[in-house]
Scaffold this motif. Sequence first.
Motif, PDB file in Angstrom:
ATOM      1  N   GLU A  89      45.040  -4.253 -53.850  1.00  0.00           N
ATOM      2  CA  GLU A  89      46.370  -4.846 -53.982  1.00  0.00           C
ATOM      3  C   GLU A  89      46.452  -5.753 -55.215  1.00  0.00           C
ATOM      4  O   GLU A  89      47.474  -5.782 -55.911  1.00  0.00           O
ATOM      5  CB  GLU A  89      46.719  -5.632 -52.721  1.00  0.00           C
ATOM      6  N   ALA A  90      45.360  -6.478 -55.508  1.00  0.00           N
ATOM      7  CA  ALA A  90      45.342  -7.366 -56.677  1.00  0.00           C
ATOM      8  C   ALA A  90      45.411  -6.560 -57.969  1.00  0.00           C
ATOM      9  O   ALA A  90      46.141  -6.920 -58.905  1.00  0.00           O
ATOM     10  CB  ALA A  90      44.077  -8.225 -56.660  1.00  0.00           C
ATOM     11  N   ILE A  91      44.672  -5.450 -58.015  1.00  0.00           N
ATOM     12  CA  ILE A  91      44.711  -4.588 -59.202  1.00  0.00           C
ATOM     13  C   ILE A  91      46.082  -3.949 -59.343  1.00  0.00           C
ATOM     14  O   ILE A  91      46.643  -3.867 -60.448  1.00  0.00           O
ATOM     15  CB  ILE A  91      43.603  -3.521 -59.128  1.00  0.00           C
ATOM     16  N   ASP A  92      46.651  -3.516 -58.229  1.00  0.00           N
ATOM     17  CA  ASP A  92      47.970  -2.887 -58.259  1.00  0.00           C
ATOM     18  C   ASP A  92      49.039  -3.883 -58.701  1.00  0.00           C
ATOM     19  O   ASP A  92      49.943  -3.531 -59.477  1.00  0.00           O
ATOM     20  CB  ASP A  92      48.312  -2.328 -56.882  1.00  0.00           C
ATOM     21  N   SER A  93      48.940  -5.116 -58.229  1.00  0.00           N
ATOM     22  CA  SER A  93      49.906  -6.143 -58.635  1.00  0.00           C
ATOM     23  C   SER A  93      49.842  -6.376 -60.135  1.00  0.00           C
ATOM     24  O   SER A  93      50.876  -6.552 -60.798  1.00  0.00           O
ATOM     25  CB  SER A  93      49.643  -7.446 -57.881  1.00  0.00           C
ATOM     26  N   TYR A  94      48.620  -6.397 -60.679  1.00  0.00           N
ATOM     27  CA  TYR A  94      48.493  -6.549 -62.132  1.00  0.00           C
ATOM     28  C   TYR A  94      49.087  -5.342 -62.857  1.00  0.00           C
ATOM     29  O   TYR A  94      49.806  -5.491 -63.857  1.00  0.00           O
ATOM     30  CB  TYR A  94      47.034  -6.728 -62.540  1.00  0.00           C
ATOM     31  N   SER A  95      48.810  -4.155 -62.368  1.00  0.00           N
ATOM     32  CA  SER A  95      49.318  -2.939 -63.022  1.00  0.00           C
ATOM     33  C   SER A  95      50.842  -2.916 -63.057  1.00  0.00           C
ATOM     34  O   SER A  95      51.442  -2.342 -63.959  1.00  0.00           O
ATOM     35  CB  SER A  95      48.795  -1.685 -62.318  1.00  0.00           C
TER      36      SER A  95
ATOM     37  N   TYR B 157      31.758  -0.282 -58.523  1.00  0.00           N
ATOM     38  CA  TYR B 157      30.384  -0.760 -58.342  1.00  0.00           C
ATOM     39  C   TYR B 157      30.216  -1.583 -57.066  1.00  0.00           C
ATOM     40  O   TYR B 157      29.109  -1.690 -56.539  1.00  0.00           O
ATOM     41  CB  TYR B 157      29.953  -1.619 -59.536  1.00  0.00           C
ATOM     42  N   VAL B 158      31.307  -2.191 -56.581  1.00  0.00           N
ATOM     43  CA  VAL B 158      31.178  -3.111 -55.449  1.00  0.00           C
ATOM     44  C   VAL B 158      31.918  -2.655 -54.198  1.00  0.00           C
ATOM     45  O   VAL B 158      31.712  -3.227 -53.129  1.00  0.00           O
ATOM     46  CB  VAL B 158      31.681  -4.524 -55.835  1.00  0.00           C
ATOM     47  N   SER B 159      32.775  -1.657 -54.316  1.00  0.00           N
ATOM     48  CA  SER B 159      33.653  -1.300 -53.190  1.00  0.00           C
ATOM     49  C   SER B 159      32.876  -0.962 -51.923  1.00  0.00           C
ATOM     50  O   SER B 159      33.281  -1.341 -50.816  1.00  0.00           O
ATOM     51  CB  SER B 159      34.565  -0.133 -53.577  1.00  0.00           C
ATOM     52  N   SER B 160      31.746  -0.258 -52.073  1.00  0.00           N
ATOM     53  CA  SER B 160      30.987   0.145 -50.882  1.00  0.00           C
ATOM     54  C   SER B 160      30.336  -1.042 -50.181  1.00  0.00           C
ATOM     55  O   SER B 160      29.925  -0.935 -49.012  1.00  0.00           O
ATOM     56  CB  SER B 160      29.909   1.166 -51.274  1.00  0.00           C
ATOM     57  N   LYS B 161      30.232  -2.184 -50.868  1.00  0.00           N
ATOM     58  CA  LYS B 161      29.599  -3.369 -50.281  1.00  0.00           C
ATOM     59  C   LYS B 161      30.609  -4.321 -49.662  1.00  0.00           C
ATOM     60  O   LYS B 161      30.239  -5.345 -49.099  1.00  0.00           O
ATOM     61  CB  LYS B 161      28.800  -4.107 -51.365  1.00  0.00           C
ATOM     62  N   LEU B 162      31.903  -3.985 -49.778  1.00  0.00           N
ATOM     63  CA  LEU B 162      32.949  -4.868 -49.279  1.00  0.00           C
ATOM     64  C   LEU B 162      33.459  -4.415 -47.920  1.00  0.00           C
ATOM     65  O   LEU B 162      33.384  -3.236 -47.566  1.00  0.00           O
ATOM     66  CB  LEU B 162      34.125  -4.894 -50.261  1.00  0.00           C
ATOM     67  N   SER B 163      33.992  -5.360 -47.183  1.00  0.00           N
ATOM     68  CA  SER B 163      34.645  -5.005 -45.920  1.00  0.00           C
ATOM     69  C   SER B 163      35.945  -4.276 -46.221  1.00  0.00           C
ATOM     70  O   SER B 163      36.458  -4.321 -47.348  1.00  0.00           O
ATOM     71  CB  SER B 163      34.943  -6.272 -45.115  1.00  0.00           C
ATOM     72  N   ARG B 164      36.489  -3.634 -45.216  1.00  0.00           N
ATOM     73  CA  ARG B 164      37.744  -2.908 -45.403  1.00  0.00           C
ATOM     74  C   ARG B 164      38.862  -3.857 -45.855  1.00  0.00           C
ATOM     75  O   ARG B 164      39.671  -3.510 -46.722  1.00  0.00           O
ATOM     76  CB  ARG B 164      38.139  -2.218 -44.099  1.00  0.00           C
ATOM     77  N   VAL B 165      38.888  -5.057 -45.278  1.00  0.00           N
ATOM     78  CA  VAL B 165      39.913  -6.033 -45.647  1.00  0.00           C
ATOM     79  C   VAL B 165      39.773  -6.442 -47.112  1.00  0.00           C
ATOM     80  O   VAL B 165      40.762  -6.521 -47.852  1.00  0.00           O
ATOM     81  CB  VAL B 165      39.826  -7.275 -44.738  1.00  0.00           C
ATOM     82  N   CYS B 166      38.539  -6.696 -47.552  1.00  0.00           N
ATOM     83  CA  CYS B 166      38.303  -7.090 -48.952  1.00  0.00           C
ATOM     84  C   CYS B 166      38.658  -5.963 -49.914  1.00  0.00           C
ATOM     85  O   CYS B 166      39.217  -6.200 -50.991  1.00  0.00           O
ATOM     86  CB  CYS B 166      36.852  -7.515 -49.147  1.00  0.00           C
ATOM     87  N   ARG B 167      38.328  -4.729 -49.546  1.00  0.00           N
ATOM     88  CA  ARG B 167      38.680  -3.591 -50.404  1.00  0.00           C
ATOM     89  C   ARG B 167      40.192  -3.490 -50.575  1.00  0.00           C
ATOM     90  O   ARG B 167      40.691  -3.284 -51.687  1.00  0.00           O
ATOM     91  CB  ARG B 167      38.117  -2.287 -49.836  1.00  0.00           C
ATOM     92  N   ARG B 168      40.918  -3.635 -49.450  1.00  0.00           N
ATOM     93  CA  ARG B 168      42.373  -3.540 -49.528  1.00  0.00           C
ATOM     94  C   ARG B 168      42.944  -4.674 -50.378  1.00  0.00           C
ATOM     95  O   ARG B 168      43.841  -4.458 -51.204  1.00  0.00           O
ATOM     96  CB  ARG B 168      42.979  -3.577 -48.129  1.00  0.00           C
ATOM     97  N   HIS B 169      42.414  -5.876 -50.188  1.00  0.00           N
ATOM     98  CA  HIS B 169      42.888  -7.037 -50.950  1.00  0.00           C
ATOM     99  C   HIS B 169      42.655  -6.830 -52.447  1.00  0.00           C
ATOM    100  O   HIS B 169      43.514  -7.150 -53.274  1.00  0.00           O
ATOM    101  CB  HIS B 169      42.173  -8.295 -50.460  1.00  0.00           C
ATOM    102  N   THR B 170      41.491  -6.283 -52.800  1.00  0.00           N
ATOM    103  CA  THR B 170      41.171  -6.053 -54.209  1.00  0.00           C
ATOM    104  C   THR B 170      42.080  -4.981 -54.797  1.00  0.00           C
ATOM    105  O   THR B 170      42.581  -5.120 -55.930  1.00  0.00           O
ATOM    106  CB  THR B 170      39.699  -5.638 -54.366  1.00  0.00           C
TER     107      THR B 170
END
Length: 317
Positions: free
Chosen positions: A271-277, A256-269
């Motif tokens: 990475e955060a989801i992947d770290s949890y997984s 829902y939010v990825s298209s509104k984020l900068s490339r850096v924010c998308r990558r950071h997010t």
Amino acid sequence: MQHHSDKPRVGISACLMGDAVRYNGGHQRDNFVMDVLAEHVDLVPFCPEVEAGLGVPRAVVRIVERDDKQLLLESPSGTDHTEAMTETLTQISKRVLAADLDGFLLKRGSPTCGIKGVKIYTSTERKSRVVARGSGFLTQRLAADCTTLALAEEGWLKDAMLRQQFLNRIFTSRRLKQLGSNPKLSDLQREYAAHKLLYMAHHPGAQRELGRQVAGLKGSLSAEQTQDHLDRVQGVLGHRLSRGRHVNVLQHMFGYVSSKLSRVCRRHTCEAIDSYSRGQTSLLAPLTLLRHQVLDKGAHPWLVSQVYFDPYPSSLW
């Protein structure tokens, strides 16, 4: 009987509260329950052994299997307390139903209160063989008479997924009960929409089936329809949580939010989801990040209102 407190009401084995009702005159006070959870729920104590007149202190009792029946016998004397316990549990069951409980915390391993793994013996002798493992007498009665009541042993609260599941069930139960026995259809639909991602985290298929059931409701709701919905919700939340299902929900929100984020924010997010997984961080890390992004970017109002962000008080995480 409906209780108007916004706190969940939780039955509990009295020994877990620190009451000296154990067979040896002691207790099994649980620090998390009494020092943390008790601030957010109303605890209602029960002790089947004391209520059945076994006394404190008392002889050890065991579940003994005999002629395909389970008996509650003293060890080693063999004194039979099955009938007295059965009568007591009938009265306890009535009180549980009248108390409008949202869940029940039970003592692990107890021949009355244990949920799983309770030893079942061939006799009352000290060296008797364990022939099976099952549930205690009270737990069996609760499972039969209160089929949608959330049950947990105190040790389960030390496991992140099991704790989340129990807390999701009791706090959702109480939130929905605050709608009353005859809520407006629009209120029930709104609550379903707000809980959608929470239900999805437990079981996407069950969540979709619940959505179809809600969509099929028409006109004024009867008390029976409302109760049926509450029971269905507990059925959905009864499915075990898993890291994979949480990741599915996190990625769903990210869409829902990825298209509104900068490339850096998308990558950071990502990475955060992947770290949890991978089990490297807790659920709070990607969840908090996504919540900030949802609020900052003005995502869909439906997403902002999701209970999944705050299913229960933050101190219980």
